[in-house]
Write an enzyme that holds these catalytic residues in place. Sequence first.
Site, mmCIF file in Angstrom:
data_model
loop_
_atom_site.group_PDB
_atom_site.id
_atom_site.type_symbol
_atom_site.label_atom_id
_atom_site.label_comp_id
_atom_site.label_asym_id
_atom_site.label_seq_id
_atom_site.Cartn_x
_atom_site.Cartn_y
_atom_site.Cartn_z
ATOM 1 N N SER A 1 0.854 -1.197 0.000
ATOM 2 C CA SER A 1 0.000 0.000 0.000
ATOM 3 C C SER A 1 0.889 1.245 0.000
ATOM 4 C CB SER A 1 -0.886 0.001 1.248
ATOM 5 O OG SER A 1 -0.057 0.151 2.396
ATOM 6 N N ASP B 1 -0.526 -1.534 -4.115
ATOM 7 C CA ASP B 1 -1.921 -1.786 -3.753
ATOM 8 C C ASP B 1 -2.618 -0.440 -3.514
ATOM 9 O OD1 ASP B 1 -4.131 -3.309 -3.029
ATOM 10 O OD2 ASP B 1 -3.522 -3.486 -0.927
ATOM 11 N N HIS C 1 -11.004 -7.843 -3.242
ATOM 12 C CA HIS C 1 -10.336 -7.173 -2.123
ATOM 13 C C HIS C 1 -11.033 -7.558 -0.824
ATOM 14 C CE1 HIS C 1 -7.528 -4.140 -3.923
ATOM 15 N NE2 HIS C 1 -8.059 -4.716 -4.982
HETATM 16 P P1 13P Z 1 -8.039 -7.335 4.144
HETATM 17 O O1 13P Z 1 -7.173 -6.471 4.987
HETATM 18 O O2 13P Z 1 -9.466 -7.263 4.529
HETATM 19 O O3 13P Z 1 -7.531 -8.734 4.030
HETATM 20 O O4 13P Z 1 -8.008 -6.726 2.657
HETATM 21 C C1 13P Z 1 -6.778 -6.639 2.007
HETATM 22 C C2 13P Z 1 -6.924 -5.915 0.721
HETATM 23 O O5 13P Z 1 -7.945 -5.951 0.071
HETATM 24 C C3 13P Z 1 -5.767 -5.157 0.266
HETATM 25 O O6 13P Z 1 -6.005 -4.487 -0.924
#
Ligand code: 13P
Length: 286
Positions: free
Chosen positions: A56, A91, A213
């Site tokens: 991220s 991400d 996701h």
């Molecule tokens: P979670 O944290 O709910 O597993 O989702 C992760 C995600 O979608 C990252 O893009």
Amino acid sequence: MIKLGDYMLTNFNEMLSLAKEKKYAVPHFNINNLEWSKYILEECQKEKVPVILGVSESAIKYMGGSNTIVGMIKGLIKDLEITIPVCLHVDHGSSFETCKEAIDAGFSSVMIDASALKLNENIEITKKVVDYAHQKGISVEAEIGHIGSQGANPTNDMNATVEDCIKLYQATEIDALAPALGSVHGFYKEEPNLDFERMKEINEKLPIPLVLHGGSGIPDEQIKKAIACGISKINVNTELQAAWSYAIRNFLEENKKVYDPRKIISSGEEAIKNVIAEKIKLFGTI
Ligand code: 13P
């Protein structure tokens, strides 16, 4: 069968088209530090499955920046003799600039998330990222609709429509799409309410792989149904975070005199690897 490689990062196109064809999902695990990256690579190598390492924007900042992450992952791939296909993926990149910076640093894939904008603006930014990424062989994921956050189930009007998915795909030629269909980032407060009918319809209308996701906390049966409805990539972050931190908390409770950070941090290794192994099996990746 996946092809074993030679220490290179790869985009997700080949791994996801194989998953779409054979009806399984490739795991996308979010990374937060060196140790997580090592554990994920080791466990996926052990099982000989391809993996997408999602980073991220906040994790990019936390770890020092895109160049640090590329250097770290390439180094791990070489030192650990990792031969499975590994995709290093931004991400929820929120801008063209974030995606460009990561691509220039050596990421092999990006997600541009302009889903909060109107469709025409989402198309405009996504297309700009695709044009830049594709000249360099980098894959691009986009998002449409609104994925919920922190537990509350999203309302149906937050879900992506089939028409908008088709428009976004046709106008941008993205490589994968994350349509919001009821999933949530973080643990769910209520039983997840995914729109499987629409998932199936979007999958039938689009030639590209679909991404789910918010993969943490979705019951196994619903995960299997999502894969049967066309999901080829599933993102998991929260379950790894929870397993790791519970294990570390227990370790610290039981070992009040330990101060070596390597012992503390690695006390979460087994817990994190167990979650990875479960997900790989559940997603049918093995
Ligand atoms: P979670 O944290 O709910 O597993 O989702 C992760 C995600 O979608 C990252 O893009």
